[in-house]
Design an enzyme around this catalytic site. Structure first.
Site, PDB file in Angstrom:
ATOM      1  CE  LYS A   1      10.499  -0.082  42.313  1.00 56.91           C
ATOM      2  NZ  LYS A   1      10.326   0.222  40.879  1.00 56.91           N
TER       3      LYS A   1
ATOM      4  CE  LYS B   1      11.882 -11.465  34.579  1.00 52.46           C
ATOM      5  NZ  LYS B   1      11.302 -10.502  33.688  1.00 52.46           N
TER       6      LYS B   1
ATOM      7  CE  LYS C   1       3.794  -8.117  43.464  1.00 54.28           C
ATOM      8  NZ  LYS C   1       3.139  -6.859  43.195  1.00 54.28           N
TER       9      LYS C   1
END
Ligand code: TRP
Length: 337
Positions: free
Chosen positions: A115, A203, A200
């Site tokens: 991240k 959103k 995968k």
């Protein structure tokens, strides 16, 4: 003492999609309905603050995710369902656990590395300390209820391992108190993006890539129709996109239909239009039922607010007792919050 308390959390990132539903939430519902456990499920709004966000959207997403979970089948009579920030003991315990968590262990968390790298690429990159200490808060979520079992996917296993390390170090330093939480693992389907079946379903890739659990019929059909598949030519291998569509049929419980396509596809050319038609039918049935339930729940906003308060009260009854013990064990003054 047998420990059958189950804890899991989900970030309020906007509406639930089929990936979250089949990968996590439908499993939570099964755990609840099995009556074998004491389930506690949490909308982890504090975790959502670790990445750049908008306050108004966060508040809305949190309430919406709470409603989504009820619509998806979590029953506040059988599970404790609540919003993390409404039980302030989470942040209190997180501080204590931060002091028994090794700094070096946090530096080795792959989710932080992923991240923070994502953020580094952006303009005005800001990587918060909260993103770094995120796994300590997650350990607090679990240990606050002394939960023994945590249903999470593979991507969370490292965080769970850290939660066990933290529990162990606390116990060594202050006395045996926290059970070491284990992953409650179940086979859940890994759904892929419809538009790019090498990734995968998520959103963050954009609306073409996922189907919302409450999405309307027209857009469900359009997304399934344009799902990426291979050419289906005889003698070629079936691709990830088509396998994903068959996986969706299975996830929806349409096992016979899925099997019939598999048999048909085992030899000869593969025609995907009928498969897409069947998948669209199954999804329209699911999302239609979900949408109806959601509308009924969302219409009574007062009840939603009350359920949020009651969920938090039930959670806090346990959380307060834990904090009382923790304060005593760690040398903090007696204090009733
Ligand atoms: N980190 C988890 C995720 O991103 C969410 C989470 C927060 C969680 N606290 C938890 C999961 C405690 C299980 C237990 O998916």
């Amino acid at each position: 003492m047998s420990n059958n308390t189950v804890f899991s959390g989900i970030q309020p990132t906007g509406e639930l999609h089929l990936g979250n539903y089949f990968g996590a939430v439908s499993n939570w519902v099964r755990i609840q309905n099995s009556k074998l456990y004491q389930p506690i499920y949490c909308v982890v709004d504090l975790h959502a603050m670790t990445m750049p966000y908008d306050p108004h959207t966060l508040r809305q997403n949190t309430e919406n995710m709470f409603i989504d979970l009820l619509a998806a089948g979590l029953d506040p009579e059988q599970s404790i369902v609540f919003v993390q920030s409404m039980a302030p003991e989470h942040t209190e315990l997180a501080w204590v656990l931060g002091c028994v968590c090794a700094y070096g262990d946090l530096t080795r968390q792959t989710q932080f590395k992923d991240k923070s790298e994502q953020l580094e690429g952006k303009q005005d990159a800001f990587i918060s300390a909260g993103l770094f200490t995120y796994p300590v808060l997650q350990a607090a979520d679990i240990l606050l209820y002394r939960a023994g079992l945590v249903p999470v996917g593979k991507d969370q296993e490292q965080h769970l391992e850290l939660s066990r390390d933290i529990a162990r170090r606390f116990n060594t330093q202050f006395g045996e108190y926290f059970p070491e939480p284990a992953v409650l693992s179940t086979e859940t389907p890994k759904l892929l993006s419809l538009a790019d079946p090498t990734r995968k379903m998520s959103k963050s890739l954009g609306p073409k890539h996922y189907v919302g659990l409450f999405e309307d019929e027209k857009s469900v059909r359009a997304k399934v129709r344009s799902a990426v598949t291979d050419t289906g030519e005889a003698g070629t291998e079936i691709g990830a996109g088509a396998l994903n569509l068959i996986g969706l049929l299975r996830a929806c419980g349409k096992l016979d239909i899925a099997q019939a396509f598999e048999r048909e596809y085992a030899n000869g050319p593969r025609r995907y239009a009928p498969l897409k038609e069947a998948v669209a039918e199954a999804l329209v049935e699911l999302t239609g039922a979900m949408r109806q339930r959601r509308e009924v729940i969302a219409a009574d906003r007062e009840r939603v607010k009350r359920l949020m308060r009651e969920g938090a009260e039930k959670a806090r009854a346990i959380a307060r007792a834990t904090m009382k013990d923790v304060r005593r064990m760690t040398g903090l003054p007696k204090h009733e919050a």
